[in-house]
Design an enzyme around this catalytic site. Structure first.
Site, PDB file in Angstrom:
ATOM      1  N   ASP A   1       0.960  -1.129   0.221  1.00 14.81           N
ATOM      2  CA  ASP A   1      -0.015   0.071  -0.079  1.00 14.81           C
ATOM      3  C   ASP A   1       0.923   1.383   0.116  1.00 14.81           C
ATOM      4  O   ASP A   1       1.737   1.397  -0.695  1.00 14.81           O
ATOM      5  CB  ASP A   1      -1.059  -0.150   1.118  1.00 14.81           C
ATOM      6  CG  ASP A   1      -1.981   1.120   1.121  1.00 14.81           C
ATOM      7  OD1 ASP A   1      -3.182   0.662   0.605  1.00 14.81           O
ATOM      8  OD2 ASP A   1      -2.219   2.108   1.449  1.00 14.81           O
TER       9      ASP A   1
ATOM     10  N   TYR B   1      -3.924  10.647   1.611  1.00 14.27           N
ATOM     11  CA  TYR B   1      -4.675  10.479   0.151  1.00 14.27           C
ATOM     12  C   TYR B   1      -4.378  11.975  -0.184  1.00 14.27           C
ATOM     13  O   TYR B   1      -4.438  12.338  -1.408  1.00 14.27           O
ATOM     14  CB  TYR B   1      -5.992  10.161   0.394  1.00 14.27           C
ATOM     15  CG  TYR B   1      -6.253   8.616   0.706  1.00 14.27           C
ATOM     16  CD1 TYR B   1      -6.232   7.750  -0.789  1.00 14.27           C
ATOM     17  CD2 TYR B   1      -5.902   7.899   1.792  1.00 14.27           C
ATOM     18  CE1 TYR B   1      -6.193   6.458  -0.374  1.00 14.27           C
ATOM     19  CE2 TYR B   1      -6.052   6.746   1.996  1.00 14.27           C
ATOM     20  CZ  TYR B   1      -5.978   5.894   0.892  1.00 14.27           C
ATOM     21  OH  TYR B   1      -6.046   4.426   1.112  1.00 14.27           O
TER      22      TYR B   1
ATOM     23  N   HIS C   1      -4.712  -8.064   0.272  1.00 12.42           N
ATOM     24  CA  HIS C   1      -3.901  -6.832   0.455  1.00 12.42           C
ATOM     25  C   HIS C   1      -3.095  -6.484   1.779  1.00 12.42           C
ATOM     26  O   HIS C   1      -1.987  -5.691   1.696  1.00 12.42           O
ATOM     27  CB  HIS C   1      -5.000  -5.758   0.371  1.00 12.42           C
ATOM     28  CG  HIS C   1      -4.444  -4.156   0.446  1.00 12.42           C
ATOM     29  ND1 HIS C   1      -3.972  -3.725  -0.690  1.00 12.42           N
ATOM     30  CD2 HIS C   1      -4.552  -3.247   1.462  1.00 12.42           C
ATOM     31  CE1 HIS C   1      -3.620  -2.491  -0.619  1.00 12.42           C
ATOM     32  NE2 HIS C   1      -3.891  -2.070   0.709  1.00 12.42           N
TER      33      HIS C   1
END
Length: 388
Positions: free
Chosen positions: A175, A303, A360
């Site tokens: 990630d 983000y 993930h």
């Protein structure tokens, strides 16, 4: 200056958390199948009930404090990290592991013992000195009042490893952590022995002058676009209005749990059973770290900062240090397995392993597979002339 750190959440913070859970105002259930419109009401009520009255944070603290933890100030940021040296004291291969969102350093703890003492875990390869930092804005590392991108974190990590006395080291992550490892290799390749990635975080340059996409690459790009059209809602708001979202998630433990656990269920190899896959106590340990430190909003800023202040690899950017790509069959962020040629556009791929299970959050889902792949990769790199 490095100082020891112990996880010690005050009683009044835990009392407030429990009071907020008891005061939750619940919405009506969504029509249709459970989880189709988001976190299922029945599941969530059961989870937060256990959080309030069945989960022992003090037991979780004792487990966390079994790992040697420290804080070091690097470029004005007080970085929290685990630092465990190789078993036997002979000096291991230095390796920094980086988590992503919506995660924390706890995701990577299952790798620590396996990498510092591989023989005891039946793993072939070198022993490592393992460093596991908390990303800025997550848990016990505060986020500075400025933009912080994965490239910026790469610089902080280089500073941390230097402060710990390591001149060359490996980097691993998934990630955002995969982005950090990539930028560590791009910005200071002379310091990086190799990088190991568990998710395809950084896309290669595809602009003017790049090679045309192969049929497999076009198919993968179409899969990514399809996934983004239905699953990227969280990213859209987190990269545009993280502060607005943060008020509700900071104030409501149930809201925080709904937002985070839905991703662990959807992105992990869970077959729909998130508690069965990860364990309720692991999920609640993660949630308590976010809640007790009030760090969900600062984590969301990853983000925003990376979208508006980050940089993508350009036509001349290429990772020249040896790279390993671990591909997990049930990785859903984004959906689809990138073909080997996709990764080779950006990385010097020396090892690519496709695993039949895992998703993930591979480090906590399949720690034996991940640790074994890391050890095998760095054993090869060291034999071919790398050094620590």
């Amino acid at each position: 200056m490095t100082r020891p750190f112990l996880v010690d959440v005050p009683d009044d913070v835990l009392d407030d958390l429990r009071a907020r859970i008891r005061a939750t105002r619940w919405p009506p259930p969504a029509p249709g199948p459970p989880w189709e419109q988001g976190t299922d009401l029945v599941y969530l009520r059961d989870l937060v009930s256990h959080w309030e009255s069945g989960f022992s944070w003090r037991a979780a603290e004792r487990a966390l404090n079994a790992y040697p933890q420290f804080v070091a100030s690097v470029d004005g940021v007080d970085l929290h990290f685990v630092h465990q040296r190789a078993a036997g004291g002979a000096g291991g291969v230095p390796l920094i592991l980086t988590h992503g969102w919506p995660s924390a350093f706890v995701e990577l703890l299952p790798l620590v013992g396996r990498l510092t003492d591989p023989v005891a875990h039946g793993i072939e390869g070198p022993a490592f000195d393992v460093v596991v930092p908390s990303l800025p804005g997550y848990g016990f590392t505060p986020r500075p009042a400025r933009a912080v991108t994965t490239r910026d974190v790469a610089g902080l990590w280089h500073g941390l490893m230097g402060a710990l006395g390591y001149s060359r080291y490996g980097a691993q992550g998934g990630d955002f952590g995969a982005g950090v490892a990539t930028w560590m290799a791009l910005t200071s390749p002379e310091r990086v022995i190799g990088i190991h990635l568990t998710t395809p975080e950084v896309a290669p340059y595809l602009g003017p002058g790049s090679a045309p996409l192969t049929a497999a690459e076009r198919a993968y790009a179409e899969q990514v676009a399809a996934w983004e059209s239905t699953e990227r809602g969280y990213s859209a708001i987190q990269s545009t209005r993280p502060q607005t979202l943060g008020y509700g998630l900071t104030d409501s433990p149930a809201g925080l749990a709904a937002w985070i656990v839905e991703k662990w269920r959807a992105w992990g190899d869970t077959a729909g059973d998130v508690s069965g896959r990860f364990g309720r106590d692991f999920l609640l340990t993660l949630l308590t770290i976010y809640s007790a430190t009030g760090s969900i909003t600062t984590s969301l800023r990853d983000y925003y900062d990376n979208r508006w202040h980050g940089s993508a690899p350009g036509p001349r950017d290429r990772v020249v240090v040896p790279t390993a790509i671990a591909v997990f069959a049930n990785e859903f962020v984004p959906e689809g397995v990138p073909p080997p040629s996709w990764s080779s556009r950006l990385y010097d791929v020396r090892r690519r392993t496709v695993f039949p299970r895992g998703g993930h959050f591979a480090a906590v889902e399949e720690p034996d597979l991940v640790a074994g792949d890391i050890a095998a990769f760095f054993a090869t790199v060291l034999r071919s002339g790398g050094d620590a």
